[in-house]
Design an enzyme around this catalytic site. Structure first.
Site, PDB file in Angstrom:
ATOM      1  N   HIS A 285      -8.063  -1.304 -10.923  1.00 35.83           N
ATOM      2  CA  HIS A 285      -7.112  -0.922  -9.881  1.00 35.83           C
ATOM      3  C   HIS A 285      -5.682  -1.046 -10.382  1.00 35.83           C
ATOM      4  O   HIS A 285      -4.944  -1.954 -10.006  1.00 35.83           O
ATOM      5  CB  HIS A 285      -7.333  -1.786  -8.635  1.00 35.83           C
ATOM      6  CG  HIS A 285      -8.549  -1.386  -7.861  1.00 35.83           C
ATOM      7  ND1 HIS A 285      -9.223  -2.232  -7.016  1.00 35.83           N
ATOM      8  CD2 HIS A 285      -9.215  -0.203  -7.802  1.00 35.83           C
ATOM      9  CE1 HIS A 285     -10.257  -1.584  -6.472  1.00 35.83           C
ATOM     10  NE2 HIS A 285     -10.278  -0.368  -6.943  1.00 35.83           N
TER      11      HIS A 285
ATOM     12  N   CYS B 279     -17.787  -5.446 -14.615  1.00 38.81           N
ATOM     13  CA  CYS B 279     -17.481  -6.749 -15.221  1.00 38.81           C
ATOM     14  C   CYS B 279     -18.718  -7.650 -15.135  1.00 38.81           C
ATOM     15  O   CYS B 279     -19.347  -7.745 -14.074  1.00 38.81           O
ATOM     16  CB  CYS B 279     -16.315  -7.393 -14.476  1.00 38.81           C
ATOM     17  SG  CYS B 279     -15.996  -9.064 -15.087  1.00 38.81           S
TER      18      CYS B 279
ATOM     19  N   GLU C 108     -15.936  -3.336  -4.877  1.00 33.26           N
ATOM     20  CA  GLU C 108     -16.821  -4.414  -5.356  1.00 33.26           C
ATOM     21  C   GLU C 108     -17.767  -4.864  -4.242  1.00 33.26           C
ATOM     22  O   GLU C 108     -18.961  -5.087  -4.476  1.00 33.26           O
ATOM     23  CB  GLU C 108     -15.988  -5.597  -5.852  1.00 33.26           C
ATOM     24  CG  GLU C 108     -16.874  -6.703  -6.397  1.00 33.26           C
ATOM     25  CD  GLU C 108     -16.120  -7.981  -6.697  1.00 33.26           C
ATOM     26  OE1 GLU C 108     -14.975  -7.916  -7.180  1.00 33.26           O
ATOM     27  OE2 GLU C 108     -16.688  -9.055  -6.435  1.00 33.26           O
TER      28      GLU C 108
ATOM     29  N   CYS D 164     -13.654 -15.371  -9.653  1.00 28.37           N
ATOM     30  CA  CYS D 164     -13.759 -15.489 -11.117  1.00 28.37           C
ATOM     31  C   CYS D 164     -12.636 -16.357 -11.701  1.00 28.37           C
ATOM     32  O   CYS D 164     -11.633 -16.636 -11.043  1.00 28.37           O
ATOM     33  CB  CYS D 164     -13.754 -14.106 -11.751  1.00 28.37           C
ATOM     34  SG  CYS D 164     -12.124 -13.370 -11.776  1.00 28.37           S
TER      35      CYS D 164
HETATM   36 FE1  SF4 Z   1     -14.038  -9.586 -13.970  1.00 31.44          FE
HETATM   37 FE2  SF4 Z   1     -12.514 -11.323 -12.638  1.00 31.44          FE
HETATM   38 FE3  SF4 Z   1     -11.414  -9.505 -14.131  1.00 31.44          FE
HETATM   39 FE4  SF4 Z   1     -12.616  -8.776 -11.859  1.00 31.44          FE
HETATM   40  S1  SF4 Z   1     -10.763 -10.030 -12.059  1.00 31.44           S
HETATM   41  S2  SF4 Z   1     -12.768  -7.743 -13.838  1.00 31.44           S
HETATM   42  S3  SF4 Z   1     -14.330 -10.243 -11.877  1.00 31.44           S
HETATM   43  S4  SF4 Z   1     -12.742 -11.169 -14.881  1.00 31.44           S
END
Ligand code: SF4
Length: 315
Positions: free
Chosen positions: A38, A93, A123, A191
């Site tokens: 994004h 991811c 997501e 995360c």
């Molecule tokens: Fe992966 Fe966290 Fe990055 Fe999202 S923000 S792509 S979950 S590491």
């Protein structure tokens, strides 16, 4: 004051490199379902190199190559792509995939799953699509009253990876009051990158009159950084896609400016903001480091296989 960590996380880096390498290896056009990450700048840069961003797989010509974004997709999207004989590379991811696996596991054990996250976010749609009959979405504390489960002894909460840690815990505490047997996820769903960026912005917010967050409006973790900065002492905080969106009046009477960026933001955009501030007399930024990050994810297996085959053919 410049927050660290900020900017690219391991999942975003992997997703962007995936599109770049797919373009190099297969040549344009390469289709990408939804924005790969994004961030407006990233998407526009990849478009110039030949990526075509689509909303769904039915816009991709039969047999073409399509990449799934870092936010993940529901199994129904994989099935739709398979039916149309699309070649796919899944850049979800691995930390989102982990949440998908948790959802499948708890659904198999017939739990009610309370997924804390924002309605309409890609997501959340992907995770909910893993077990739609078992998952209900909880947007935040205000939703808790309406939650109904089949068996209060078999209920677990999971979450979107990019939420505010503090707000999520408020929601969980309310849910636990209602369902004392509520089970926690096996490990944190929010995360490491989201958590680290929030800890760092808290630290600079306490000492900043203004916090500028670089990130796009649809970037959940960037939007959360503004909220966290305001909750932790910043007198004002704004999100900008790039330096061009800064309103000079924001600086009126401001002694200390804090700067950070969301997990999908290239560092160049932050450096442009710092240069703008330097020109206006704010001097050299002091970097405030609250964690070191060295996580790296390997590229998606489909792409590794293609690259390996190409190397073998050249040898
Ligand atoms: Fe992966 Fe966290 Fe990055 Fe999202 S923000 S792509 S979950 S590491």
């Amino acid at each position: 004051m410049l927050a660290a960590p900020r900017g690219y996380c391991a999942g975003v880096d992997r997703a962007v490199v995936t599109v770049e390498k797919a373009l190099e290896h297969h040549g344009p056009p390469v289709y990408v379902r939804k924005q790969i990450v994004h961030n407006k700048h990233v998407v526009e840069t990849l478009e110039r190199r030949g990526a075509i961003f689509v909303d769904d797989t039915d816009e991709v010509p039969e047999g073409a190559l399509v990449i799934f974004s870092a936010h993940g997709v529901a199994p129904a999207v994989h099935e739709a792509a398979h039916r149309r004989q699309l070649r796919t590379i899944d850049a979800t991811c691995p930390l989102v995939t982990k949440v998908h696996k948790e959802a499948v596991r708890f659904a198999t054990d017939d739990y009610d799953i309370l997924l804390i996250g924002h309605a309409g976010h890609e997501e959340v749609e992907g995770t909910a699509g893993e077990a739609p009959a078992h998952i209900q979405l909880v947007n935040g504390p205000e939703d808790v009253d309406q939650v109904v489960v089949r068996d209060p002894e078999r209920v677990v909460w999971l979450s979107q990876t990019t939420l505010s840690v503090d707000e999520t815990m408020t929601t969980v505490n309310l849910l636990r009051k209602k369902f004392p047997q509520l089970q926690d996820p096996p490990s944190d769903d929010i995360c490491y990158a989201t958590q680290n960026r929030q800890v760092a912005v808290k630290k600079i917010a306490a000492e900043s009159d203004l916090v500028i967050v670089v990130g796009s409006s649809n970037s959940s973790n960037s939007v959360r950084l503004v909220e966290v900065a305001l909750e932790h002492g910043a007198r004002a905080s704004y999100r900008v896609d790039n330096v061009g969106e800064i309103d000079e009046t924001w600086l009126d009477g401001v002694g200390t400016v804090g700067v950070t960026s969301g997990a999908s933001v290239p560092e160049i955009l932050v450096q442009e903001v710092l240069a703008y501030l330097t020109e206006r007399g704010y001097g050299q930024a002091e970097e405030v480091v609250t964690a070191e990050e060295d996580l790296l994810f390997s590229l998606p297996k489909e792409l590794r296989r293609d690259l390996k085959a190409a190397r073998a053919a050249q040898a």
